[in-house]
Write an enzyme that holds these catalytic residues in place. Structure first.
Site, PDB file in Angstrom:
ATOM      1  N   LEU A  63       3.393   0.442  -3.867  1.00  0.00           N
ATOM      2  CA  LEU A  63       4.318   0.644  -2.761  1.00  0.00           C
ATOM      3  C   LEU A  63       5.681   0.966  -3.354  1.00  0.00           C
ATOM      4  O   LEU A  63       6.284   0.132  -4.017  1.00  0.00           O
ATOM      5  CB  LEU A  63       4.396  -0.602  -1.880  1.00  0.00           C
ATOM      6  N   CYS A 119       0.334  10.941  -1.434  1.00  0.00           N
ATOM      7  CA  CYS A 119       1.749  10.696  -1.138  1.00  0.00           C
ATOM      8  C   CYS A 119       2.251  11.685  -0.080  1.00  0.00           C
ATOM      9  O   CYS A 119       2.091  12.896  -0.234  1.00  0.00           O
ATOM     10  CB  CYS A 119       2.583  10.820  -2.408  1.00  0.00           C
ATOM     11  N   LYS A 140      -6.259   8.247  -5.282  1.00  0.00           N
ATOM     12  CA  LYS A 140      -5.809   7.730  -3.984  1.00  0.00           C
ATOM     13  C   LYS A 140      -5.585   8.923  -3.062  1.00  0.00           C
ATOM     14  O   LYS A 140      -4.892   9.873  -3.416  1.00  0.00           O
ATOM     15  CB  LYS A 140      -4.505   6.946  -4.173  1.00  0.00           C
ATOM     16  N   ASN A 185      -7.666   1.138   2.560  1.00  0.00           N
ATOM     17  CA  ASN A 185      -6.421   0.387   2.728  1.00  0.00           C
ATOM     18  C   ASN A 185      -5.621   1.007   3.857  1.00  0.00           C
ATOM     19  O   ASN A 185      -5.949   2.077   4.358  1.00  0.00           O
ATOM     20  CB  ASN A 185      -5.611   0.344   1.426  1.00  0.00           C
TER      21      ASN A 185
END
Length: 633
Positions: free
Chosen positions: A311, A395, A434, A502
């Site tokens: 984060l 992102c 991710k 998540n």
């Protein structure tokens, strides 16, 4: 007479209407509130409706940013625009002021200890420094449990607990630098090789050549920047343009491990970024490829337990130490940009730091091209101790997406494939990625979920695991994660690929103990105290370290203000997108912690780190206290 009677009747009706009680408003049920994404706070804790001005707006609104004036009262911000040259001049003048004692002199208490003498960029006036130094903070020096003297000496904000000017602790215990428990520190010789573009990447280059991706790369100008952690912003530098190469700094204004705090000399011919065209003549025959270049058989990246996700500006080393205390099994560093790591930027390398308590730790990197990312993962494997390397392909930040990195890679599956294949072949360390579930920005892909169609391929490319963030680029914190789609992707994934989901918050203690924790304000404050202690150990106990710790504490408070205690809700668990009504806590501290005002966050920081300096300013970077705005997150 008849007219008078009519008038009297009308008057009587008006009076009766005025005296009659207002019709009772029907209170929405908890289910109705949840359907509207409004937190169902118990009625006993709700505030009365706010007063409104003549134009219908609330008379008082929470401020997103605050400046503290000399009298300690929040004041509006008037930011003056200054040129880079003016800012640089002011920084140099400030360094020479009595506020910034030379770290070597401050530690030893002797002016003669600095090897740079009058050429030093910092002040050597010990008496002037002592005269203007702020009062000590409450508590004891955070380095009390380590060997050796306090690394900040006179500059430590807990110097009163030292036995002498050398930083020995008053109670006789040995004192020293707790950062010895930190790993993955950028070594000076490695940094110089990166500055001069002389670092070799044999495995990465061999993998790129095997895949036909070793390309002519274009030169570019490097813009060196330093993060909030170091409080400095540099500009383009040429080779050799370095005022104090090798000067050791032991405070928060430079590399906290003694690396040079000055700007890095950069070779303008650096050619690490970009892929222009594939050179077919450089592509080897399959028969010429050694075993070391074939897809490695890697140890499975076991992440079946609780994981602390990266984060930005919050998931720093002190925060991860708090997560470990609360029960996190796996931790991951903040996203670091590949180009900055390859340039040897100390501020970016600080994001790779690992504390000894992090027994299963990974780093997250972000890059746009296979050569950049492959060389970065090889660099990390050579000079860091990590259990996995995560490549960020989700992102949503514009400055990242506009450079072709982050979620922009989802629009280019072939480049995405090249990045994963080249990286996984270049190292033995497990490589994970991710991603997010939906683009939603490009008109060609708007409304299309693309991950389920790629999940099989991702496993074949060489990734050990994939984390799917169940939101779109635009949603940020305004919507719930789409867990159904995450499950769909999980079912479509090959057995060799681990899939993690998540997107919603949790507390590790609740997961470990399988209960909803109705945490009190005092328990929350104790967690913040742990964070401050870890922050002072990491960023330093001098004034610079204290204010750096305060800054990142405030960033974290801009997130935690959204948390509504379990005991105040009619429905549990709470959801991250719930908009809380105006409510009171069960005590004054809990009410304060629920505020989305930056001025109130500053008040909480002052309970732990003393008064803020005059003119102190803070604005949350990610607007995480907002719920609907596009920049939220």
């Amino acid at each position: 007479m008849g007219d008078q009677k009519t008038l009297d009747n009308n008057t009587s009706n008006d009076i009766s209407a005025a005296d009659a009680p207002a019709p009772a408003q029907v209170q929405p049920t908890a289910e109705e509130l949840v359907a509207k994404a409004i937190a169902p706070v118990k009625r006993d804790f709700l505030r009365p409706p706010p007063d409104r001005t003549c134009d219908g707006r609330e008379s008082s609104k929470a401020d997103d940013k605050a400046t503290v004036a000399n009298d300690g009262v929040s004041a509006p911000i008037l930011k003056e625009k200054k040129s880079k040259r003016q800012l640089k001049r002011e920084r140099r003048q400030e360094q020479k002021s009595a506020l910034h004692i030379c770290p070597v002199v401050g530690k030893s208490g002797k002016v003669s200890s600095c090897p740079y003498n009058e050429k030093c960029r910092f002040s050597h006036d010990l008496e002037a420094f002592k005269a203007q130094k702020p009062d000590d903070l409450e508590g004891i020096c955070p380095f009390i449990n380590s060997e050796g003297p306090c690394p900040y000496g006179l500059a430590c904000r807990f110097a009163g607990t030292h036995n002498d000017d050398n930083g020995e602790v008053a109670n006789g215990a040995n004192n020293g630098d707790n950062r010895k428990n930190e790993m993955n520190v950028l070594k000076k010789d490695v940094q110089k090789l990166l500055w001069k573009n002389k670092m070799k990447f044999p495995k990465a280059d061999a993998a790129l050549k095997l895949l036909g991706l070793l390309a002519r790369t274009r030169p570019f100008t490097i813009n060196i920047t330093f993060s909030h952690e170091y409080g400095r912003v540099g500009k383009n530098k040429k080779m050799g343009d370095n005022d104090n190469d090798g000067q050791i700094v032991a405070n928060g204004s430079g590399d906290v491990d003694g690396n040079s705090c000055c700007k890095a000399p950069v070779d303008s011919s650096n050619k690490l970024d970009g892929v222009a065209e594939v050179l077919e003549e450089d592509k080897p025959d399959e028969a010429d490829v050694g075993d070391e270049l074939r897809p490695p058989k890697k140890t499975k990246c076991s992440v079946d337990e609780t994981c602390s996700a990266p984060l930005n500006d919050v998931g720093n080393l002190p925060h991860r130490r708090v997560c470990k205390v609360l029960g996190a099994d796996v931790t991951c560093g903040e996203m670091a940009m590949c180009t900055n790591l390859l340039q040897g930027q100390a501020s970016e390398w600080a994001l790779l730091r690992r504390h000894s308590s992090e027994d299963f730790f990974g780093v997250q990197i972000c890059g746009a091209y296979p050569d950049t990312v492959a060389r970065t993962v090889e660099l990390i494997e050579q000079h860091c101790t990590v259990d996995f390397i995560d490549i960020n392909m989700g992102c949503p930040i514009d400055i990242v997406v506009n450079k072709g990195a982050g979620s922009a890679l989802l629009t280019k599956p072939m480049r995405m494939k090249s990045v994963v294949e080249a990286s996984s072949r270049a190292v033995d360390t497990p490589v994970t990625i991710k991603i997010i579930i939906l683009l939603g920005t490009n008109r060609l892909f708007r409304g299309q979920n693309r991950i389920d169609s790629l999940i099989q391929d991702i496993g074949n490319w060489g990734a050990s695991a994939v984390t799917i963030h169940g939101r779109t680029r635009q949603q940020r914190y305004s919507k719930l994660a789409d867990w159904d789609y995450v499950y769909q992707c999980t079912r479509a994934a090959p057995s060799s690929l681990q899939v993690l989901g998540n997107g919603d918050p949790w507390i590790f203690t609740e997961i470990k103990e399988q209960r909803h924790w109705d945490i009190s304000s005092g328990e929350r404050l104790n967690i913040l105290k742990d964070y401050v202690r870890f922050g002072l150990e990491h960023w330093g106990s001098d004034s610079k370290g204290v204010e750096t710790t305060r800054h990142f504490l405030l960033e974290w408070l801009s997130y935690t203000c959204r948390y509504i205690p379990v005991g105040l809700l009619d429905v549990i668990p709470q959801r991250i997108n719930w908009r809380p009504p105006s409510y009171f806590g069960r005590d004054e501290l809990e009410t304060l912690m629920a505020s989305d005002s930056a001025a109130d966050w500053i008040r909480i920081s002052e309970m732990l780190l003393g008064k803020v300096p005059s003119g102190f300013t803070f604005a949350p970077k990610h607007k995480s206290n907002a719920y609907d705005r596009a920049e939220n997150g």
